[in-house]
Design an enzyme around this catalytic site. Structure first.
Site, PDB file in Angstrom:
ATOM      1  N   ASN A   1      17.190 -27.967   6.019  1.00  0.00           N
ATOM      2  CA  ASN A   1      15.981 -28.306   6.947  1.00  0.00           C
ATOM      3  C   ASN A   1      16.247 -29.572   7.185  1.00  0.00           C
ATOM      4  O   ASN A   1      16.050 -30.370   6.465  1.00  0.00           O
ATOM      5  CB  ASN A   1      14.778 -27.897   6.087  1.00  0.00           C
ATOM      6  CG  ASN A   1      13.415 -28.477   6.871  1.00  0.00           C
ATOM      7  OD1 ASN A   1      13.629 -29.005   8.217  1.00  0.00           O
ATOM      8  ND2 ASN A   1      12.081 -28.472   6.283  1.00  0.00           N
ATOM      9  N   TRP A   2      16.753 -29.698   8.458  1.00  0.00           N
ATOM     10  CA  TRP A   2      17.106 -31.099   8.901  1.00  0.00           C
ATOM     11  C   TRP A   2      15.864 -31.961   9.186  1.00  0.00           C
ATOM     12  O   TRP A   2      15.872 -33.397   9.316  1.00  0.00           O
ATOM     13  CB  TRP A   2      17.875 -31.133  10.155  1.00  0.00           C
ATOM     14  CG  TRP A   2      19.377 -30.599   9.959  1.00  0.00           C
ATOM     15  CD1 TRP A   2      19.836 -30.139   8.733  1.00  0.00           C
ATOM     16  CD2 TRP A   2      20.326 -30.529  10.773  1.00  0.00           C
ATOM     17  NE1 TRP A   2      21.103 -29.621   9.039  1.00  0.00           N
ATOM     18  CE2 TRP A   2      21.497 -29.972  10.072  1.00  0.00           C
ATOM     19  CE3 TRP A   2      20.613 -30.768  12.227  1.00  0.00           C
ATOM     20  CZ2 TRP A   2      22.598 -29.737  10.704  1.00  0.00           C
ATOM     21  CZ3 TRP A   2      21.410 -30.851  12.837  1.00  0.00           C
ATOM     22  CH2 TRP A   2      22.708 -30.033  12.197  1.00  0.00           C
ATOM     23  N   LYS A   3      14.573 -31.437   9.151  1.00  0.00           N
ATOM     24  CA  LYS A   3      13.349 -32.158   9.584  1.00  0.00           C
ATOM     25  C   LYS A   3      13.646 -32.916  10.860  1.00  0.00           C
ATOM     26  O   LYS A   3      14.171 -32.535  11.706  1.00  0.00           O
ATOM     27  CB  LYS A   3      12.912 -32.863   8.492  1.00  0.00           C
ATOM     28  CG  LYS A   3      12.947 -32.109   7.046  1.00  0.00           C
ATOM     29  CD  LYS A   3      12.077 -32.882   5.904  1.00  0.00           C
ATOM     30  CE  LYS A   3      12.142 -31.864   4.677  1.00  0.00           C
ATOM     31  NZ  LYS A   3      11.588 -32.242   3.657  1.00  0.00           N
TER      32      LYS A   3
ATOM     33  N   SER B   1      14.131 -31.651  -3.579  1.00  0.00           N
ATOM     34  CA  SER B   1      14.965 -32.701  -4.119  1.00  0.00           C
ATOM     35  C   SER B   1      16.058 -31.841  -4.680  1.00  0.00           C
ATOM     36  O   SER B   1      16.738 -32.154  -5.987  1.00  0.00           O
ATOM     37  CB  SER B   1      14.294 -33.535  -5.237  1.00  0.00           C
ATOM     38  OG  SER B   1      13.396 -34.519  -4.452  1.00  0.00           O
TER      39      SER B   1
ATOM     40  N   HIS C   1       5.939 -24.840   6.479  1.00  0.00           N
ATOM     41  CA  HIS C   1       6.321 -25.952   5.748  1.00  0.00           C
ATOM     42  C   HIS C   1       5.222 -27.062   5.212  1.00  0.00           C
ATOM     43  O   HIS C   1       4.196 -27.203   5.955  1.00  0.00           O
ATOM     44  CB  HIS C   1       7.367 -26.825   6.237  1.00  0.00           C
ATOM     45  CG  HIS C   1       8.045 -27.915   5.570  1.00  0.00           C
ATOM     46  ND1 HIS C   1       7.700 -29.133   5.062  1.00  0.00           N
ATOM     47  CD2 HIS C   1       9.473 -27.607   4.653  1.00  0.00           C
ATOM     48  CE1 HIS C   1       8.443 -29.534   4.258  1.00  0.00           C
ATOM     49  NE2 HIS C   1       9.729 -28.715   3.945  1.00  0.00           N
TER      50      HIS C   1
ATOM     51  N   GLY D   1      11.454 -34.642  -1.243  1.00  0.00           N
ATOM     52  CA  GLY D   1      11.737 -36.077  -0.913  1.00  0.00           C
ATOM     53  C   GLY D   1      11.321 -37.192  -1.949  1.00  0.00           C
ATOM     54  O   GLY D   1      11.574 -38.370  -1.676  1.00  0.00           O
TER      55      GLY D   1
ATOM     56  N   GLU E   1       5.037 -30.121   5.029  1.00  0.00           N
ATOM     57  CA  GLU E   1       4.862 -31.167   5.954  1.00  0.00           C
ATOM     58  C   GLU E   1       3.964 -30.843   7.364  1.00  0.00           C
ATOM     59  O   GLU E   1       3.174 -31.607   7.829  1.00  0.00           O
ATOM     60  CB  GLU E   1       6.204 -31.763   6.255  1.00  0.00           C
ATOM     61  CG  GLU E   1       6.711 -32.568   5.309  1.00  0.00           C
ATOM     62  CD  GLU E   1       8.207 -32.449   5.052  1.00  0.00           C
ATOM     63  OE1 GLU E   1       9.033 -32.316   6.080  1.00  0.00           O
ATOM     64  OE2 GLU E   1       8.759 -32.923   4.239  1.00  0.00           O
TER      65      GLU E   1
ATOM     66  N   GLU F   1       8.220 -24.749  -2.353  1.00  0.00           N
ATOM     67  CA  GLU F   1       8.480 -26.020  -2.301  1.00  0.00           C
ATOM     68  C   GLU F   1       7.412 -26.910  -2.919  1.00  0.00           C
ATOM     69  O   GLU F   1       6.270 -26.895  -2.268  1.00  0.00           O
ATOM     70  CB  GLU F   1       8.826 -26.396  -1.160  1.00  0.00           C
ATOM     71  CG  GLU F   1       9.912 -25.699  -0.189  1.00  0.00           C
ATOM     72  CD  GLU F   1      10.563 -26.783   0.747  1.00  0.00           C
ATOM     73  OE1 GLU F   1      11.631 -26.741   0.810  1.00  0.00           O
ATOM     74  OE2 GLU F   1       9.719 -26.959   1.866  1.00  0.00           O
TER      75      GLU F   1
ATOM     76  N   GLY G   1      16.490 -30.218   1.939  1.00  0.00           N
ATOM     77  CA  GLY G   1      16.009 -31.257   2.764  1.00  0.00           C
ATOM     78  C   GLY G   1      17.267 -32.479   3.247  1.00  0.00           C
ATOM     79  O   GLY G   1      18.089 -32.409   3.596  1.00  0.00           O
ATOM     80  N   GLY G   2      16.812 -33.684   2.355  1.00  0.00           N
ATOM     81  CA  GLY G   2      18.010 -34.628   2.178  1.00  0.00           C
ATOM     82  C   GLY G   2      19.330 -34.319   2.196  1.00  0.00           C
ATOM     83  O   GLY G   2      20.124 -34.825   3.165  1.00  0.00           O
TER      84      GLY G   2
HETATM   85  P1  13P Z   1      14.207 -32.614   0.010  1.00  0.00           P
HETATM   86  O1  13P Z   1      15.489 -31.834  -0.379  1.00  0.00           O
HETATM   87  O2  13P Z   1      14.434 -33.817   0.716  1.00  0.00           O
HETATM   88  O3  13P Z   1      13.341 -32.937  -1.086  1.00  0.00           O
HETATM   89  O4  13P Z   1      13.172 -31.803   1.016  1.00  0.00           O
HETATM   90  C1  13P Z   1      12.906 -30.461   0.793  1.00  0.00           C
HETATM   91  C2  13P Z   1      12.277 -29.697   1.802  1.00  0.00           C
HETATM   92  O5  13P Z   1      11.170 -29.939   2.086  1.00  0.00           O
HETATM   93  C3  13P Z   1      13.183 -28.696   2.624  1.00  0.00           C
HETATM   94  O6  13P Z   1      12.214 -28.088   3.406  1.00  0.00           O
END
Ligand code: 13P
Length: 251
Positions: A9-11, A214, A96, A174, A98, A168, A235-236
Site C-alpha cells: 500500500n503506497w499510500k 510495521s 483502511h 507506521g 487512515e 491492521e 506500507g513503508g
Molecule cells: P506500515 O507498514 O507503514 O506500518 O503501514 C501498514 C499499512 O497501513 C498498510 O496498509
C-alpha cells in the site's frame, strides 16, 4: 485453498515517475517470488494507468487504495469502481484505518463501496483493526468483530471469494511497533471464526487474512509462519522494491 498474498500500500507517496520506476523494480524482482505468493501493489489514483502498463503480463496485480461509494455522477473529486476497473485495477483496498480516521469512512459507506467494487469485477482488500485506546481498554476483539460483521455479513459466500481481509492494528501502523506474532495470530484466528459463524468453516478456511502494521523483512517470517496469517499489507516497506520482495519471500 487460501492464497498467500503480499500487497504493498503506497499510500500518498511517490510522484508518477517515481511510482513507475518503483513498479518496474517490483516487476523485475518479482521473478524470484514463487507462484504460490500473490503480489499486489496499491498505488495512488494518478499512478494507476501508467502502472497498469508496467505490470501488464507480469505476476504483479494492481490495486487502488480506495473507491467511491457512489456509482457515478456529480461527486466532485471521487473515483468510481468502474473507473478503477477500466484503468486496469484488479483490486481495491477499502476501509483502511487512515480513511476511517481522517476521512470519515463508516462501515455503512464501506458496504456501498464493497458492493460497487464487486459489481465492477474488482476484488476487495477490506481493512479492520483497533486503535491504541481500544487495545488498551481490551476492546480489540469487539472492534474487529463489529468492523468485520458490519461489512462482510451483507455479502454472500460467493462474494467472499473476492474479498480479502487485512487486520491492521492502528497502533502498529507506521510506528515501527509491530504486533507480536502471537497478538496478530490471536486476532486473525478470531476474525476467521467471525467469518465461519456466518459463512461456515469452509468459506472461512478459504479466506486470506493479511496482517498490516510495521511488517518488514525482519519480522515477516515469524508473522507469516502463524496458522491464520496468510500474508501482509505493507506500507513503508513497500516503497522499496527490495524490501517488498524480501517480505514476499518470507513464507
Ligand atoms: P506500515 O507498514 O507503514 O506500518 O503501514 C501498514 C499499512 O497501513 C498498510 O496498509
Amino acid at each position: 485453498m487460501r492464497k498467500n498474498i503480499v500487497a504493498g500500500n503506497w499510500k500518498m507517496n511517490t510522484t508518477v515517475p517515481e511510482g513507475i520506476a518503483l513498479a518496474k523494480d517490483v516487476v523485475a524482482a518479482s521473478a524470484k517470488v514463487p507462484a504460490s505468493v500473490k503480489l499486489i501493489i496499491a498505488t495512488p489514483f494518478t499512478h494507476l494507468v501508467p502502472v497498469a502498463d508496467v505490470v501488464k503480463g507480469s505476476v504483479v496485480s494492481l490495486s487502488a487504495e480506495n473507491c467511491a461509494d457512489k456509482e457515478k455522477g456529480a461527486y466532485t473529486g471521487e473515483v468510481s469502481a468502474a473507473m478503477l476497473a477500466s484503468a486496469g485495477c484488479e483490486y481495491t483496498i477499502l476501509g483502511h484505518s487512515e480513511r476511517r480516521q481522517y476521512y470519515g469512512e463508516t462501515d455503512e459507506k464501506l458496504v456501498e463501496k464493497t458492493k460497487l467494487a464487486l459489481a465492477n469485477g474488482l476484488k476487495v482488500i477490506l481493512c479492520v483493526g483497533e486503535n491504541l485506546e481500544e487495545r488498551e481498554a481490551g476492546k480489540h476483539f469487539d472492534v474487529c468483530k463489529s468492523q468485520t460483521e458490519n461489512v462482510l455479513y451483507n455479502f454472500s459466500e460467493e462474494d467472499l471469494k473476492n474479498i480479502v481481509i487485512a487486520y491492521e492494528p492502528v497502533w502498529a501502523i507506521g510506528t515501527g511497533k509491530t504486533a507480536t506474532a502471537e497478538q496478530a495470530e490471536e486476532i486473525h484466528a478470531f476474525i476467521r471464526k467471525v467469518v465461519a459463524d456466518k459463512f461456515g468453516a469452509k468459506a472461512a478456511e478459504d479466506m486470506s487474512i493479511l496482517y498490516g502494521g510495521s511488517c518488514k523483512p525482519s519480522n515477516a517470517k515469524e508473522l507469516f509462519a502463524q496458522k491464520d496469517i496468510d500474508g501482509g499489507l505493507i506500507g513503508g516497506a513497500a516503497l522499496k522494491a527490495e524490501d517488498f520482495i524480501q517480505i514476499a519471500l518470507s513464507f
